[in-house]
Design a protein around this motif. Structure first.
Motif, PDB file in Angstrom:
ATOM      1  N   LEU A  28       0.835  -1.248  -0.109  1.00  0.00           N
ATOM      2  CA  LEU A  28      -0.071  -0.139   0.055  1.00  0.00           C
ATOM      3  C   LEU A  28       0.773   1.049  -0.103  1.00  0.00           C
ATOM      4  O   LEU A  28       0.705   2.091  -0.759  1.00  0.00           O
ATOM      5  N   VAL A  29       1.702   1.232   0.806  1.00  0.00           N
ATOM      6  CA  VAL A  29       2.753   2.512   0.829  1.00  0.00           C
ATOM      7  C   VAL A  29       3.323   2.835  -0.175  1.00  0.00           C
ATOM      8  O   VAL A  29       3.650   4.078  -0.701  1.00  0.00           O
ATOM      9  N   GLU A  30       3.659   1.802  -1.310  1.00  0.00           N
ATOM     10  CA  GLU A  30       4.341   2.269  -2.516  1.00  0.00           C
ATOM     11  C   GLU A  30       3.492   2.498  -3.529  1.00  0.00           C
ATOM     12  O   GLU A  30       3.809   3.385  -4.630  1.00  0.00           O
ATOM     13  N   ARG A  31       2.043   2.304  -3.342  1.00  0.00           N
ATOM     14  CA  ARG A  31       1.304   2.711  -4.535  1.00  0.00           C
ATOM     15  C   ARG A  31       0.243   3.872  -4.358  1.00  0.00           C
ATOM     16  O   ARG A  31      -0.116   4.561  -5.340  1.00  0.00           O
ATOM     17  N   VAL A  32       0.408   4.378  -3.180  1.00  0.00           N
ATOM     18  CA  VAL A  32      -0.423   5.661  -2.864  1.00  0.00           C
ATOM     19  C   VAL A  32       0.326   6.711  -2.915  1.00  0.00           C
ATOM     20  O   VAL A  32       1.384   7.136  -2.221  1.00  0.00           O
ATOM     21  N   VAL A  40       2.986   8.459   1.481  1.00  0.00           N
ATOM     22  CA  VAL A  40       2.968   8.580   2.841  1.00  0.00           C
ATOM     23  C   VAL A  40       3.875   8.939   3.665  1.00  0.00           C
ATOM     24  O   VAL A  40       4.030   9.484   4.907  1.00  0.00           O
ATOM     25  N   LEU A  41       5.522   8.741   3.253  1.00  0.00           N
ATOM     26  CA  LEU A  41       6.439   9.135   4.139  1.00  0.00           C
ATOM     27  C   LEU A  41       6.687  10.778   4.268  1.00  0.00           C
ATOM     28  O   LEU A  41       6.929  11.340   5.235  1.00  0.00           O
ATOM     29  N   HIS A  42       6.447  11.525   3.053  1.00  0.00           N
ATOM     30  CA  HIS A  42       6.308  12.964   3.220  1.00  0.00           C
ATOM     31  C   HIS A  42       5.237  13.400   4.162  1.00  0.00           C
ATOM     32  O   HIS A  42       5.568  14.313   5.105  1.00  0.00           O
ATOM     33  N   ALA A  51       7.605   7.412  14.593  1.00  0.00           N
ATOM     34  CA  ALA A  51       7.203   5.866  14.406  1.00  0.00           C
ATOM     35  C   ALA A  51       6.729   5.418  13.229  1.00  0.00           C
ATOM     36  O   ALA A  51       7.134   4.436  12.740  1.00  0.00           O
ATOM     37  N   ILE A  52       6.054   6.266  12.554  1.00  0.00           N
ATOM     38  CA  ILE A  52       5.319   6.258  11.164  1.00  0.00           C
ATOM     39  C   ILE A  52       6.601   6.225  10.210  1.00  0.00           C
ATOM     40  O   ILE A  52       6.602   5.473   9.285  1.00  0.00           O
ATOM     41  N   VAL A  53       7.399   7.321  10.263  1.00  0.00           N
ATOM     42  CA  VAL A  53       8.673   7.449   9.532  1.00  0.00           C
ATOM     43  C   VAL A  53       9.377   6.308   9.442  1.00  0.00           C
ATOM     44  O   VAL A  53       9.668   5.768   8.149  1.00  0.00           O
ATOM     45  N   GLU A  54       9.855   5.682  10.527  1.00  0.00           N
ATOM     46  CA  GLU A  54      10.513   4.522  10.671  1.00  0.00           C
ATOM     47  C   GLU A  54      10.099   3.319  10.013  1.00  0.00           C
ATOM     48  O   GLU A  54      10.688   2.604   9.513  1.00  0.00           O
ATOM     49  N   GLU A  55       8.468   3.120  10.187  1.00  0.00           N
ATOM     50  CA  GLU A  55       7.986   1.995   9.760  1.00  0.00           C
ATOM     51  C   GLU A  55       7.952   1.739   8.246  1.00  0.00           C
ATOM     52  O   GLU A  55       8.243   0.989   7.435  1.00  0.00           O
ATOM     53  N   VAL A  56       7.480   3.239   7.701  1.00  0.00           N
ATOM     54  CA  VAL A  56       7.737   3.326   6.135  1.00  0.00           C
ATOM     55  C   VAL A  56       9.132   3.076   5.493  1.00  0.00           C
ATOM     56  O   VAL A  56       9.150   2.435   4.614  1.00  0.00           O
ATOM     57  N   LEU A  57       9.962   3.363   6.468  1.00  0.00           N
ATOM     58  CA  LEU A  57      11.443   3.360   5.797  1.00  0.00           C
ATOM     59  C   LEU A  57      11.810   2.070   5.765  1.00  0.00           C
ATOM     60  O   LEU A  57      12.588   1.315   4.947  1.00  0.00           O
ATOM     61  N   LYS A  58      11.230   0.814   6.735  1.00  0.00           N
ATOM     62  CA  LYS A  58      11.657  -0.476   6.812  1.00  0.00           C
ATOM     63  C   LYS A  58      10.992  -0.956   5.676  1.00  0.00           C
ATOM     64  O   LYS A  58      11.317  -1.846   4.893  1.00  0.00           O
ATOM     65  N   LEU A  59       9.551  -0.345   5.406  1.00  0.00           N
ATOM     66  CA  LEU A  59       8.740  -0.998   4.401  1.00  0.00           C
ATOM     67  C   LEU A  59       9.289  -0.949   2.946  1.00  0.00           C
ATOM     68  O   LEU A  59       9.578  -1.789   1.764  1.00  0.00           O
ATOM     69  N   SER A  60       9.450   0.506   2.617  1.00  0.00           N
ATOM     70  CA  SER A  60      10.002   1.009   1.312  1.00  0.00           C
ATOM     71  C   SER A  60      10.958   2.278   1.369  1.00  0.00           C
ATOM     72  O   SER A  60      10.489   3.403   1.320  1.00  0.00           O
ATOM     73  N   PRO A  61      12.238   1.710   1.696  1.00  0.00           N
ATOM     74  CA  PRO A  61      13.034   2.588   1.676  1.00  0.00           C
ATOM     75  C   PRO A  61      13.351   3.738   0.622  1.00  0.00           C
ATOM     76  O   PRO A  61      13.679   5.014   0.620  1.00  0.00           O
TER      77      PRO A  61
END
Length: 87
Positions: A28-32, A40-42, A51-61
């Motif tokens: 999802l984070v890659e497609r939106v 979503v990282l922005h 916490a959200i930033v760290e999770e997004v970076l783990k999923l889709s650096p």
């Protein structure tokens, strides 16, 4: 609808809801994409939700390299908000 939920979770720092959405769709984070060409990282970085930033970076650096419509990467935003720290 799920895009709106992801945006809300990232902008409010709701890590529990964010995790639930990712469990439903791991890609999802890659497609939106959101207004102003933001991902979503922005969004999470703009709101300083680490916490959200760290999770997004783990999923889709690779999302850290994306520029928004103002030519800002999430790193630019993090630096302007003082979110960068030494290890």
């Amino acid at each position: 609808m799920i895009c709106e939920e992801l945006y809300d979770a990232a902008s409010k720092g709701d890590a529990t809801k964010f995790q639930q959405l990712i469990q439903q769709d791991p890609y999802l984070v890659e497609r939106v994409s959101f207004p102003c060409s933001r991902n979503v990282l922005h969004v999470a970085t703009l709101r300083a939700h680490v916490a959200i930033v760290e999770e997004v970076l783990k999923l889709s650096p690779q999302l850290a390299r994306n520029l928004d419509s103002q030519k800002l990467s999430p790193l630019h935003i993090a630096a302007s908000k003082g979110m960068l720290r030494s290890p």
